[in-house]
Design a protein around this motif. Structure first.
Motif, PDB file in Angstrom:
ATOM      1  N   PHE A  21       0.830  -1.205   0.000  1.00 30.63           N
ATOM      2  CA  PHE A  21       0.000   0.000   0.000  1.00 30.63           C
ATOM      3  C   PHE A  21       0.866   1.257   0.000  1.00 30.63           C
ATOM      4  N   ILE A  22       1.825   1.322   0.914  1.00 30.09           N
ATOM      5  CA  ILE A  22       2.699   2.491   1.011  1.00 30.09           C
ATOM      6  C   ILE A  22       3.579   2.621  -0.236  1.00 30.09           C
ATOM      7  N   SER A  23       4.066   1.498  -0.753  1.00 30.82           N
ATOM      8  CA  SER A  23       4.882   1.529  -1.972  1.00 30.82           C
ATOM      9  C   SER A  23       4.099   2.118  -3.141  1.00 30.82           C
ATOM     10  N   CYS A  24       2.832   1.735  -3.255  1.00 32.30           N
ATOM     11  CA  CYS A  24       1.992   2.261  -4.338  1.00 32.30           C
ATOM     12  C   CYS A  24       1.828   3.777  -4.223  1.00 32.30           C
ATOM     13  N   LEU A  25       1.607   4.251  -3.007  1.00 32.17           N
ATOM     14  CA  LEU A  25       1.425   5.691  -2.802  1.00 32.17           C
ATOM     15  C   LEU A  25       2.692   6.462  -3.155  1.00 32.17           C
ATOM     16  N   LEU A  26       3.835   5.998  -2.667  1.00 30.24           N
ATOM     17  CA  LEU A  26       5.088   6.710  -2.911  1.00 30.24           C
ATOM     18  C   LEU A  26       5.470   6.672  -4.387  1.00 30.24           C
ATOM     19  N   LEU A  27       5.354   5.508  -5.014  1.00 27.13           N
ATOM     20  CA  LEU A  27       5.723   5.390  -6.427  1.00 27.13           C
ATOM     21  C   LEU A  27       4.766   6.184  -7.303  1.00 27.13           C
ATOM     22  N   PHE A  48      -1.439   3.656 -12.486  1.00 26.59           N
ATOM     23  CA  PHE A  48      -1.294   2.214 -12.290  1.00 26.59           C
ATOM     24  C   PHE A  48      -1.214   1.835 -10.811  1.00 26.59           C
ATOM     25  N   GLU A  49      -0.721   2.735  -9.987  1.00 24.30           N
ATOM     26  CA  GLU A  49      -0.516   2.403  -8.584  1.00 24.30           C
ATOM     27  C   GLU A  49      -1.763   2.614  -7.721  1.00 24.30           C
ATOM     28  N   TYR A  50      -2.553   3.633  -8.018  1.00 21.43           N
ATOM     29  CA  TYR A  50      -3.642   3.994  -7.123  1.00 21.43           C
ATOM     30  C   TYR A  50      -4.806   3.004  -7.082  1.00 21.43           C
ATOM     31  N   PRO A  51      -5.201   2.387  -8.213  1.00 14.17           N
ATOM     32  CA  PRO A  51      -6.254   1.360  -8.104  1.00 14.17           C
ATOM     33  C   PRO A  51      -5.874   0.232  -7.153  1.00 14.17           C
ATOM     34  N   LEU A  52      -4.588  -0.123  -7.128  1.00  9.95           N
ATOM     35  CA  LEU A  52      -4.138  -1.178  -6.222  1.00  9.95           C
ATOM     36  C   LEU A  52      -4.258  -0.734  -4.771  1.00  9.95           C
ATOM     37  N   ALA A  53      -3.979   0.550  -4.516  1.00  8.18           N
ATOM     38  CA  ALA A  53      -4.101   1.072  -3.150  1.00  8.18           C
ATOM     39  C   ALA A  53      -5.552   1.004  -2.666  1.00  8.18           C
ATOM     40  N   VAL A  73      -4.453   4.065   6.218  1.00  4.38           N
ATOM     41  CA  VAL A  73      -4.601   5.431   5.699  1.00  4.38           C
ATOM     42  C   VAL A  73      -3.667   6.390   6.435  1.00  4.38           C
ATOM     43  N   ASN A  74      -3.590   6.276   7.750  1.00  3.69           N
ATOM     44  CA  ASN A  74      -2.707   7.148   8.522  1.00  3.69           C
ATOM     45  C   ASN A  74      -1.234   6.891   8.190  1.00  3.69           C
ATOM     46  N   ALA A  75      -0.878   5.619   8.018  1.00  4.73           N
ATOM     47  CA  ALA A  75       0.499   5.285   7.651  1.00  4.73           C
ATOM     48  C   ALA A  75       0.826   5.816   6.258  1.00  4.73           C
ATOM     49  N   GLY A  76      -0.133   5.708   5.341  1.00  2.00           N
ATOM     50  CA  GLY A  76       0.072   6.240   3.996  1.00  2.00           C
ATOM     51  C   GLY A  76       0.220   7.752   4.001  1.00  2.00           C
ATOM     52  N   PHE A  77      -0.612   8.415   4.799  1.00  2.00           N
ATOM     53  CA  PHE A  77      -0.535   9.876   4.903  1.00  2.00           C
ATOM     54  C   PHE A  77       0.810  10.302   5.473  1.00  2.00           C
ATOM     55  N   LEU A  78       1.266   9.588   6.513  1.00  2.00           N
ATOM     56  CA  LEU A  78       2.561   9.895   7.114  1.00  2.00           C
ATOM     57  C   LEU A  78       3.695   9.681   6.112  1.00  2.00           C
ATOM     58  N   SER A  79       3.625   8.609   5.331  1.00  2.00           N
ATOM     59  CA  SER A  79       4.677   8.334   4.348  1.00  2.00           C
ATOM     60  C   SER A  79       4.749   9.440   3.298  1.00  2.00           C
ATOM     61  N   LEU A  80       3.596   9.973   2.895  1.00  2.00           N
ATOM     62  CA  LEU A  80       3.582  11.066   1.925  1.00  2.00           C
ATOM     63  C   LEU A  80       4.129  12.356   2.539  1.00  2.00           C
ATOM     64  N   CYS A  81       3.832  12.593   3.820  1.00  2.00           N
ATOM     65  CA  CYS A  81       4.383  13.771   4.503  1.00  2.00           C
ATOM     66  C   CYS A  81       5.910  13.669   4.588  1.00  2.00           C
ATOM     67  N   ILE A  82       6.406  12.481   4.909  1.00  2.00           N
ATOM     68  CA  ILE A  82       7.857  12.268   4.982  1.00  2.00           C
ATOM     69  C   ILE A  82       8.490  12.463   3.615  1.00  2.00           C
ATOM     70  N   ALA A  83       7.847  11.917   2.583  1.00  2.00           N
ATOM     71  CA  ALA A  83       8.364  12.072   1.214  1.00  2.00           C
ATOM     72  C   ALA A  83       8.396  13.543   0.820  1.00  2.00           C
ATOM     73  N   PHE A  84       7.345  14.278   1.159  1.00  2.00           N
ATOM     74  CA  PHE A  84       7.284  15.706   0.829  1.00  2.00           C
ATOM     75  C   PHE A  84       8.439  16.464   1.486  1.00  2.00           C
ATOM     76  N   PHE A  85       8.688  16.150   2.762  1.00  2.00           N
ATOM     77  CA  PHE A  85       9.766  16.831   3.487  1.00  2.00           C
ATOM     78  C   PHE A  85      11.121  16.557   2.851  1.00  2.00           C
ATOM     79  N   PHE A  86      11.420  15.297   2.570  1.00  2.00           N
ATOM     80  CA  PHE A  86      12.744  14.957   2.062  1.00  2.00           C
ATOM     81  C   PHE A  86      12.934  15.346   0.595  1.00  2.00           C
ATOM     82  N   VAL A  87      11.865  15.338  -0.184  1.00  2.00           N
ATOM     83  CA  VAL A  87      11.981  15.834  -1.562  1.00  2.00           C
ATOM     84  C   VAL A  87      12.232  17.334  -1.539  1.00  2.00           C
ATOM     85  N   SER A  88      11.536  18.043  -0.644  1.00  2.00           N
ATOM     86  CA  SER A  88      11.762  19.488  -0.498  1.00  2.00           C
ATOM     87  C   SER A  88      13.205  19.769  -0.080  1.00  2.00           C
ATOM     88  N   LEU A  89      13.693  19.005   0.886  1.00  2.00           N
ATOM     89  CA  LEU A  89      15.058  19.177   1.371  1.00  2.00           C
ATOM     90  C   LEU A  89      16.065  18.879   0.262  1.00  2.00           C
TER      91      LEU A  89
END
Length: 220
Positions: A21-27, A48-53, A73-89
């Motif tokens: 689930f988390i891999s699909c969201l991040l990819l 391609f990733e979101y229907p699987l999620a 859902v909370n874990a997915g949201f957190l993973s996207l927040c972490i990705a946003f922070f590190f991509v910004s950095l």
């Protein structure tokens, strides 16, 4: 001992589903800035990733219930927040003098930043709605008609997700991508998602039976 093995087996299955689930969201977000055509319909490769999620959350809410699915859902949201922070950095840091591809790197991942920001909003709203509708219908149908519940919840949730995400991620990304252009993208894209939702119904049944094995049987 058998009960312990069963519990460990179910936990392991949930971990596999959560990782997928988390891999699909991040990819879907990191790769999603590229637009492609499927049957003449312009969409992001994140399609391609979101229907699987959504499929995974339907499987989990059917077998484990609403509260367990909220963890996904909370874990997915957190993973996207972490990705946003590190991509910004990563895009904000000055490159080494030996790194010559910073312009391309920044261009690609700056687009990903917008995708992640749009996805954070769309994901949180649409997934919460998906869980609520699925649970509501599950109660009303007395655990029957899984095919009906999974398709209705996913079809409506995908429309909500598409509208929010497409406007936040792609509006004015280039001059021609105005509101009319976005709306023209949303409708055929949603129809395509509906088609995929109907096609993956057997996968929902298989996933529910796999997760529910040695636990509880899915409804008819």
């Amino acid at each position: 001992m058998k009960s312990l093995r069963t519990h460990e087996s179910i936990d392991y299955k949930m971990q596999l589903l959560l990782a997928t689930f988390i891999s699909c969201l991040l990819l879907g977000n990191l790769l999603g800035s590229k637009r492609i055509e499927i049957f003449g319909i312009v969409t992001s490769v994140g399609f391609f990733e979101y229907p699987l999620a959504f499929l995974i959350t339907d499987i989990v809410v059917e077998v484990k219930g609403k509260e367990a699915t909220k963890i996904f859902v909370n874990a997915g949201f957190l993973s996207l927040c972490i990705a946003f922070f590190f991509v910004s950095l990563s895009t904000g840091l000055s490159p080494s003098s030996t790194y010559y591809d910073n312009e391309a790197y920044t261009s690609v991942f700056s687009n990903s930043l917008r995708l992640i920001a749009g996805s954070l909003t769309a994901f949180f709203i649409s997934q919460r709605y998906d869980i609520w509708v699925f649970s509501f219908l599950k109660h009303k149908t007395k655990d029957r008609y899984l095919w009906f519940r999974t398709n209705i919840s996913t079809i409506v949730s995908q429309l909500i997700d598409s509208i929010i995400f497409m406007f936040l991620a792609f509006y004015r990304v280039t001059p021609e991508v105005n509101a009319v252009y976005i709306l023209r993208m949303i409708l055929p894209l949603w129809i395509l998602k509906v088609g995929f939702s109907l096609l993956d119904t057997p996968l929902v049944y298989l996933g529910v039976r796999w997760l529910a094995s040695e636990n509880e049987k899915p409804g008819p």
